[in-house]
Design an enzyme around this catalytic site. Sequence first.
Site, PDB file in Angstrom:
ATOM      1  CD  GLU A 128      -2.941   1.119   2.472  1.00  0.00           C
ATOM      2  OE1 GLU A 128      -3.651  -0.003   2.498  1.00  0.00           O
ATOM      3  OE2 GLU A 128      -3.021   2.193   3.113  1.00  0.00           O
ATOM      4  N   GLY A 136     -14.760   5.896   3.993  1.00  0.00           N
ATOM      5  CA  GLY A 136     -14.037   7.102   4.207  1.00  0.00           C
ATOM      6  C   GLY A 136     -14.278   7.550   5.838  1.00  0.00           C
TER       7      GLY A 136
HETATM    8  P1  FAD Z   1     -17.910   0.796   6.402  1.00  0.00           P
HETATM    9  O1  FAD Z   1     -17.890  -0.478   6.125  1.00  0.00           O
HETATM   10  O2  FAD Z   1     -19.138   1.726   5.969  1.00  0.00           O
HETATM   11  O3  FAD Z   1     -18.356   0.883   8.161  1.00  0.00           O
HETATM   12  C1  FAD Z   1     -18.196   1.948   8.807  1.00  0.00           C
HETATM   13  C2  FAD Z   1     -18.781   1.969  10.204  1.00  0.00           C
HETATM   14  O4  FAD Z   1     -20.423   1.963  10.008  1.00  0.00           O
HETATM   15  C3  FAD Z   1     -18.515   0.764  10.957  1.00  0.00           C
HETATM   16  O5  FAD Z   1     -18.465   1.072  12.252  1.00  0.00           O
HETATM   17  C4  FAD Z   1     -19.894  -0.270  10.485  1.00  0.00           C
HETATM   18  O6  FAD Z   1     -19.863  -1.377  11.441  1.00  0.00           O
HETATM   19  C5  FAD Z   1     -20.828   0.820  10.649  1.00  0.00           C
HETATM   20  N1  FAD Z   1     -22.176   0.463  10.023  1.00  0.00           N
HETATM   21  C6  FAD Z   1     -22.028  -0.043   8.515  1.00  0.00           C
HETATM   22  N2  FAD Z   1     -23.083  -0.091   8.026  1.00  0.00           N
HETATM   23  C7  FAD Z   1     -23.874   0.194   9.087  1.00  0.00           C
HETATM   24  C8  FAD Z   1     -25.374   0.234   9.226  1.00  0.00           C
HETATM   25  N3  FAD Z   1     -26.304  -0.199   8.207  1.00  0.00           N
HETATM   26  N4  FAD Z   1     -26.001   0.686  10.288  1.00  0.00           N
HETATM   27  C9  FAD Z   1     -25.065   0.931  11.467  1.00  0.00           C
HETATM   28  N5  FAD Z   1     -23.718   1.206  11.235  1.00  0.00           N
HETATM   29  C10 FAD Z   1     -23.063   0.603  10.045  1.00  0.00           C
HETATM   30  N6  FAD Z   1      -9.853   5.963   4.378  1.00  0.00           N
HETATM   31  C11 FAD Z   1      -9.507   6.696   3.311  1.00  0.00           C
HETATM   32  O7  FAD Z   1     -10.112   7.824   3.542  1.00  0.00           O
HETATM   33  N7  FAD Z   1      -8.720   6.548   2.380  1.00  0.00           N
HETATM   34  C12 FAD Z   1      -8.104   5.157   1.962  1.00  0.00           C
HETATM   35  O8  FAD Z   1      -7.582   5.168   1.027  1.00  0.00           O
HETATM   36  C13 FAD Z   1      -8.524   4.217   3.007  1.00  0.00           C
HETATM   37  N8  FAD Z   1      -7.765   3.150   3.021  1.00  0.00           N
HETATM   38  C14 FAD Z   1      -8.117   1.897   3.755  1.00  0.00           C
HETATM   39  C15 FAD Z   1      -7.517   0.953   3.698  1.00  0.00           C
HETATM   40  C16 FAD Z   1      -7.520  -0.380   4.565  1.00  0.00           C
HETATM   41  C17 FAD Z   1      -7.044  -1.768   4.360  1.00  0.00           C
HETATM   42  C18 FAD Z   1      -8.425   0.074   5.881  1.00  0.00           C
HETATM   43  C19 FAD Z   1      -8.725  -1.263   6.664  1.00  0.00           C
HETATM   44  C20 FAD Z   1      -8.792   1.248   6.107  1.00  0.00           C
HETATM   45  C21 FAD Z   1      -8.716   2.410   4.898  1.00  0.00           C
HETATM   46  N9  FAD Z   1      -9.284   3.379   5.125  1.00  0.00           N
HETATM   47  C22 FAD Z   1      -9.019   4.612   4.278  1.00  0.00           C
HETATM   48  C23 FAD Z   1     -10.004   3.985   6.285  1.00  0.00           C
HETATM   49  C24 FAD Z   1     -11.600   3.931   6.135  1.00  0.00           C
HETATM   50  O9  FAD Z   1     -12.192   4.796   5.243  1.00  0.00           O
HETATM   51  C25 FAD Z   1     -12.158   4.003   7.495  1.00  0.00           C
HETATM   52  O10 FAD Z   1     -11.898   3.238   8.343  1.00  0.00           O
HETATM   53  C26 FAD Z   1     -13.594   4.450   7.561  1.00  0.00           C
HETATM   54  O11 FAD Z   1     -13.823   4.792   8.853  1.00  0.00           O
HETATM   55  C27 FAD Z   1     -14.728   3.002   7.577  1.00  0.00           C
HETATM   56  O12 FAD Z   1     -14.443   2.730   6.192  1.00  0.00           O
HETATM   57  P2  FAD Z   1     -15.221   1.521   5.781  1.00  0.00           P
HETATM   58  O13 FAD Z   1     -15.401   1.192   4.439  1.00  0.00           O
HETATM   59  O14 FAD Z   1     -14.854   0.214   6.756  1.00  0.00           O
HETATM   60  O15 FAD Z   1     -16.848   1.876   6.333  1.00  0.00           O
END
Ligand code: FAD
Length: 266
Positions: free
Chosen positions: A6, A95
């Site tokens: 990454e 995000g």
């Molecule tokens: P989601 O899967 O949407 O989850 C977010 C939160 O919402 C979780 O607590 C989940 O349990 C909760 N949730 C989901 N659906 C519901 C629902 N229907 N009701 C209630 N709660 C719900 N960030 C960046 O900005 N840029 C990057 O390039 C980046 N790269 C990353 C790479 C990796 C490998 C990882 C692990 C993270 C990365 N992140 C990046 C961080 C990420 O954007 C954050 O962790 C963000 O807060 C959550 O993203 P997610 O896609 O996991 O969200």
Amino acid sequence: VKVSFEVFPPKDGNISKLFDELRILKKYNPQLVSLTYGANGGTRDFSLELLRTILDLELNVMPHFTCMCSSKEIIEHYITQIENMGIENILALRGDKIDGDELCTVDFRYANELVDFIHQKTTLSIGVAGYPEGHIEAESLDMDIDNLKRKVDAGASAIFTQMFFDNNKFFEYVQRIRDAEIYLPVIPGILPVRSLNQMDKMISMARISVPKSLRTQLEQFPDDVKKIGTEFAINQCGELIDSGVCGIHFFTLNHSDQVCQVLDNI
Ligand code: FAD
């Protein structure tokens, strides 16, 4: 074991240093190089430029993409551009909240909605984020795994984990995922620690535990942080490989030196 690396868009815009590092890492024949994405989409054009240049190095690239602050139209345009460039993978994310408290939601609130959209509109293979110790906003690990399941059902094909330093957290997580009938590859994320401050900054907005022994060593020997971080990562990766993981994803912080040392020693 397959590896992926990454990197992030260099903050000073200097891409030649990054490409020197990638040229070095290329010898490990990575499955892909993933490129992070600014949470508010601010680096969209720069990302595309970087993606093109990474492709020119004949490396497989996986752009990260977040749905925060972006409309469906912007997202569709971006993912179509990516697909037209010949890219086959994407990491679909929500995000982070801006300044820690505001969600900038336009059309999609959670990543599963983004996964669903990308799955409908493209043939990209979609990776999603997994959190061995639970996402910081999740009430419980079980609820976070319910969310992971929604992302999988929406069309994800691989899970890339948040960094962790305690392999047992990862092993337990994978077990819980399998119990939830999610059978996708789970690729552990490893950070060879480079600086204590930087590590603390990265884990400050997340649930990531640092074993006491590691923290004590890092604090006691500030001049040897990189060496300690590398050795820790070598042991961590060795144990993960022994357990049969299908791949390892390295958070390189745009440096090849520690990752090379880890890979040369496992
Ligand atoms: P989601 O899967 O949407 O989850 C977010 C939160 O919402 C979780 O607590 C989940 O349990 C909760 N949730 C989901 N659906 C519901 C629902 N229907 N009701 C209630 N709660 C719900 N960030 C960046 O900005 N840029 C990057 O390039 C980046 N790269 C990353 C790479 C990796 C490998 C990882 C692990 C993270 C990365 N992140 C990046 C961080 C990420 O954007 C954050 O962790 C963000 O807060 C959550 O993203 P997610 O896609 O996991 O969200």
